[in-house]
Write a protein that holds these residues in place. Structure first.
Motif, PDB file in Angstrom:
ATOM      1  N   PRO A 191       0.775  -1.313   0.209  1.00 20.14           N
ATOM      2  CA  PRO A 191       0.162  -0.266   0.016  1.00 20.14           C
ATOM      3  C   PRO A 191       0.973   1.321   0.076  1.00 20.14           C
ATOM      4  O   PRO A 191       1.459   1.760   1.031  1.00 20.14           O
ATOM      5  CB  PRO A 191      -0.873  -0.245   1.445  1.00 20.14           C
ATOM      6  N   LEU A 192       1.030   1.915  -1.208  1.00 18.86           N
ATOM      7  CA  LEU A 192       1.936   3.045  -1.218  1.00 18.86           C
ATOM      8  C   LEU A 192       1.329   4.213  -0.520  1.00 18.86           C
ATOM      9  O   LEU A 192       1.993   5.058  -0.034  1.00 18.86           O
ATOM     10  CB  LEU A 192       1.802   3.542  -2.862  1.00 18.86           C
ATOM     11  N   SER A 193       0.048   4.101  -0.277  1.00 28.08           N
ATOM     12  CA  SER A 193      -0.640   5.414   0.421  1.00 28.08           C
ATOM     13  C   SER A 193      -0.213   5.729   1.847  1.00 28.08           C
ATOM     14  O   SER A 193      -0.139   6.482   2.245  1.00 28.08           O
ATOM     15  CB  SER A 193      -2.124   5.318   0.272  1.00 28.08           C
ATOM     16  N   ARG A 194       0.252   4.538   2.591  1.00 27.75           N
ATOM     17  CA  ARG A 194       0.817   4.549   3.854  1.00 27.75           C
ATOM     18  C   ARG A 194       1.988   5.556   3.960  1.00 27.75           C
ATOM     19  O   ARG A 194       2.407   5.964   4.993  1.00 27.75           O
ATOM     20  CB  ARG A 194       1.118   3.132   4.350  1.00 27.75           C
ATOM     21  N   TRP A 195       2.766   5.442   2.916  1.00 30.06           N
ATOM     22  CA  TRP A 195       3.991   6.295   2.953  1.00 30.06           C
ATOM     23  C   TRP A 195       3.896   7.648   2.132  1.00 30.06           C
ATOM     24  O   TRP A 195       4.876   8.209   1.777  1.00 30.06           O
ATOM     25  CB  TRP A 195       5.134   5.421   2.258  1.00 30.06           C
ATOM     26  N   ALA A 196       2.663   8.302   1.934  1.00 35.13           N
ATOM     27  CA  ALA A 196       2.316   9.399   1.346  1.00 35.13           C
ATOM     28  C   ALA A 196       3.093  10.725   1.678  1.00 35.13           C
ATOM     29  O   ALA A 196       3.803  11.308   1.125  1.00 35.13           O
ATOM     30  CB  ALA A 196       1.006   9.725   1.105  1.00 35.13           C
ATOM     31  N   ARG A 197       3.150  10.763   3.115  1.00 36.94           N
ATOM     32  CA  ARG A 197       3.696  11.840   3.948  1.00 36.94           C
ATOM     33  C   ARG A 197       5.257  11.743   3.772  1.00 36.94           C
ATOM     34  O   ARG A 197       5.795  12.938   3.611  1.00 36.94           O
ATOM     35  CB  ARG A 197       3.042  11.860   5.526  1.00 36.94           C
ATOM     36  N   LEU A 307      11.826   0.904   0.654  1.00 40.13           N
ATOM     37  CA  LEU A 307      12.960   1.097   1.288  1.00 40.13           C
ATOM     38  C   LEU A 307      12.563   1.952   2.812  1.00 40.13           C
ATOM     39  O   LEU A 307      13.293   1.387   3.860  1.00 40.13           O
ATOM     40  CB  LEU A 307      14.302   1.876   0.691  1.00 40.13           C
ATOM     41  N   MET A 308      11.625   2.638   2.849  1.00 40.70           N
ATOM     42  CA  MET A 308      11.184   3.341   4.060  1.00 40.70           C
ATOM     43  C   MET A 308      10.662   2.241   4.991  1.00 40.70           C
ATOM     44  O   MET A 308      11.019   2.270   5.958  1.00 40.70           O
ATOM     45  CB  MET A 308      10.206   4.295   3.765  1.00 40.70           C
ATOM     46  N   ILE A 314      17.620   3.815   6.623  1.00 44.09           N
ATOM     47  CA  ILE A 314      18.119   4.117   5.120  1.00 44.09           C
ATOM     48  C   ILE A 314      18.149   5.359   4.712  1.00 44.09           C
ATOM     49  O   ILE A 314      17.058   5.858   4.836  1.00 44.09           O
ATOM     50  CB  ILE A 314      17.342   3.026   4.209  1.00 44.09           C
ATOM     51  N   ARG A 315      19.257   5.671   4.377  1.00 47.07           N
ATOM     52  CA  ARG A 315      19.359   7.348   3.531  1.00 47.07           C
ATOM     53  C   ARG A 315      19.029   6.851   2.035  1.00 47.07           C
ATOM     54  O   ARG A 315      19.969   6.375   1.330  1.00 47.07           O
ATOM     55  CB  ARG A 315      20.629   7.869   3.957  1.00 47.07           C
TER      56      ARG A 315
END
Length: 569
Positions: A191-197, A307-308, A314-315
């Protein structure tokens, strides 16, 4: 010393590279690495084969080969072409034979699933009842609902937006041409939306050009989708999650951990006292990624989010360097139609530097551009064989006849000489800016080197009027010293793009240390008075360059069919 990891997007192991491929991330990443090393950075370049792509399975079906043989065969060809193009890699990762890849990738997805970051989801999917095949990516085509152009499954290479296949307009099976049916299928989704912010914050700090930035912003505004990371297929890594037996990992989702795995493999291969964290985490180096805009959503949205989710420490990459499509005489490069100029064919006819120069000079950076054989011949003949060789040859003769074949002493003594010296000082800074990620432009770098040559030629022709005047001997020696300074500056500034030419020119100017060891110039490069100049009047480039030498055509047919061959779909 700064440590930088440079990645170029893995080419799909279903064919060799044509000049359209080379014009994109591969030559560009190599240029950047060479520039960084001249700057004194510890720079490493990694690429690899995209062995598990559905396009590999599709190509295997066409050839009657196994996917393993297909990937291996074309990886060999890709590596050979990159080497011929003077693209120097510290690792070309091959997932099928890597000691790191499978275990690392499978652990990556096990961890995401265990932490609840992958979710099972039933959704409609395409099936071809005639072929009895689940259709995704390479196996289905239609029209993109976002831009209205032709698109295969899962992503539109024209506008860069992802699709879920079933939202394609007028879809059809790539194998039989029939309209597919729709069936429900449970797959693992990310779910990409979890990482939108977090992605929005990342987009504020990563360096990237406007086209890619607008794609990222548009996807955020429209709402980020759930991306299926597993598919019912018979090629690729098996999903390491109970209940999904018979499904394979989506090759594009596999690429994010694949970059980490390739970094680990590179460290081991080079004997570095480091692991992937030394490049990808705080306190280590930085990462710069090169890829085509058609791969933009993957590298800028999907991979950072994966990666997040995997490790918040992770940078992420500090910069993305992209290119647009390079077309051939107005049409897309096409293997099936024989509308392609293959890298190996071009490199068999001309030195790598000639092709690298033109691909830089004409690189599709902010808009699509066209490779035209006639333009290739005209530009390289005019600039390299004509202006560059013409100026350097004339300079060599003047030094031999007027300075006994050695660099003369002399400081700029006239307004014209001081103006030229000042102009030379500006070139190093201007070209350096072209090689930096935030302002990366090989097109401008190549044209600036041409401008340097024209400026030097113009200056030299003007100063030639004083040849033979005994009263102007000092002025004449200073003018020759300035022209030699321009030649040495050209060798240094062009080195990342034309590595062989620059090395030969540097040696012909009498320098003993390699051009790479000397380092990047902060200004014009003066020659020590009395330094011997061995032979500038010998041509550096082919004196005859013909458009007829680069004729579009099919790639050479694979010569060997393995005994264990896959059956076509």
């Amino acid at each position: 010393m700064e440590r930088v990891l440079i990645t170029s997007t893995p080419p799909t192991s279903n064919g060799d590279l044509h000049v359209g491929h080379l014009s994109g991330p591969y030559v560009a990443a190599d240029v950047y690495k060479r520039y960084l090393r001249m700057r004194g950075s510890e720079a490493y370049a990694v690429c690899g084969g995209d062995d598990h792509q559905s396009y590999v399975r599709y190509k295997a079906g066409q050839l009657g080969w196994t996917p393993e043989h297909t990937a291996s065969h074309f990886c060999d060809e890709i590596v050979s072409t990159l080497e011929a193009a003077s693209v120097e890699l510290d690792l070309f990762a091959r997932p099928l034979t890597s000691a790191c890849h499978d275990a690392f990738v499978l652990d990556f997805f096990r961890r995401l699933h265990a932490e609840g970051k992958l979710t099972p989801k039933e959704s409609p999917c395409f099936w071809c009842t005639h072929c009895d095949t689940y259709l995704f990516e390479a196996h289905v085509t239609g029209t993109c609902r976002h831009c209205g152009r032709s698109s295969d499954g899962n992503v539109c290479e024209a506008c860069g937006r992802p699709n879920d296949c079933v939202d394609l307009i007028e879809p059809r099976c790539k194998h039989c041409g029939r309209t597919p049916s729709v069936r429900p299928q449970t797959r693992l989704h990310f779910p990409l939306s979890r990482w939108a912010r977090q992605l929005a914050a990342y987009f504020e700090r990563v360096e990237m050009e406007s086209h890619l930035a607008s794609l990222c912003e548009r996807m955020l505004v429209d709402g980020l989708p759930d991306i299926p990371v597993s598919h019912p297929a018979d090629w690729g890594l098996e999903v390491p999650v109970p209940g999904f037996e018979g499904q394979r990992l989506y090759a594009w989702a596999e690429m994010a951990p694949g970059y980490l795995s390739a970094t680990r493999e590179m460290c081991r291969a080079l004997g570095l006292d480091a692991d992937w964290e030394s490049f990808w985490k705080e306190g280590g180096g930085r990462v710069v990624q090169f890829f085509g805009f058609d791969n933009g959503y993957f590298h800028a949205v999907l991979f950072p989010a994966e990666l997040m989710a995997f490790d918040s420490d992770i940078r992420l990459p500090s910069a993305f360097v992209t290119n647009e499509f390079y077309r051939l005489s107005g049409s897309k490069f096409s293997t099936s139609r024989g509308h392609a100029i293959w890298g190996r064919d071009a490199l068999a006819k001309y030195p790598a530097d000639v092709l690298r120069f033109y691909l830089a000079y004409d690189r599709p950076e902010t808009e699509q551009s066209n490779f035209e054989p006639a333009d290739f011949a005209a530009v390289t003949q005019r600039e390299l064989s004509g202006t560059w060789d013409g100026w350097l040859g004339a300079l060599g003769r003047k030094v031999r006849e007027e300075a006994r074949g050695a660099a003369p002493a002399g400081e700029p003594a006239t307004a014209q000489q001081r103006e030229f010296a000042s102009r030379l000082r500006g070139f190093a800074a201007e070209v350096a800016r072209c090689y930096e990620p935030g302002t990366f432009s090989l097109q401008r770098a190549a044209r600036l080197t041409c401008e340097l040559v024209r400026e030097a030629r113009r200056f030299g022709l003007g100063e030639d009027a004083w040849a033979g005047f005994a009263s102007a001997a000092a002025r004449r020696q200073a003018a020759l010293a300035l022209e030699l300074e321009a030649a040495a500056t050209l060798a240094l500034l062009s080195a990342p793009i034309l590595p062989d030419f620059s090395s030969r020119l540097w040696a012909q100017l009498g320098f003993q240390d390699p051009v790479w060891v000397h380092g990047w110039p902060e200004g014009p490069q003066a020659l020590p008075a009395g330094q011997p100049i061995p032979g500038l009047d010998r041509p550096f480039f082919p004196q005859a360059i013909s458009a007829g030498d680069l004729t579009p055509g099919l790639a050479a047919a694979p010569s060997a069919r393995p005994a264990s061959a896959a059956q076509p779909f």
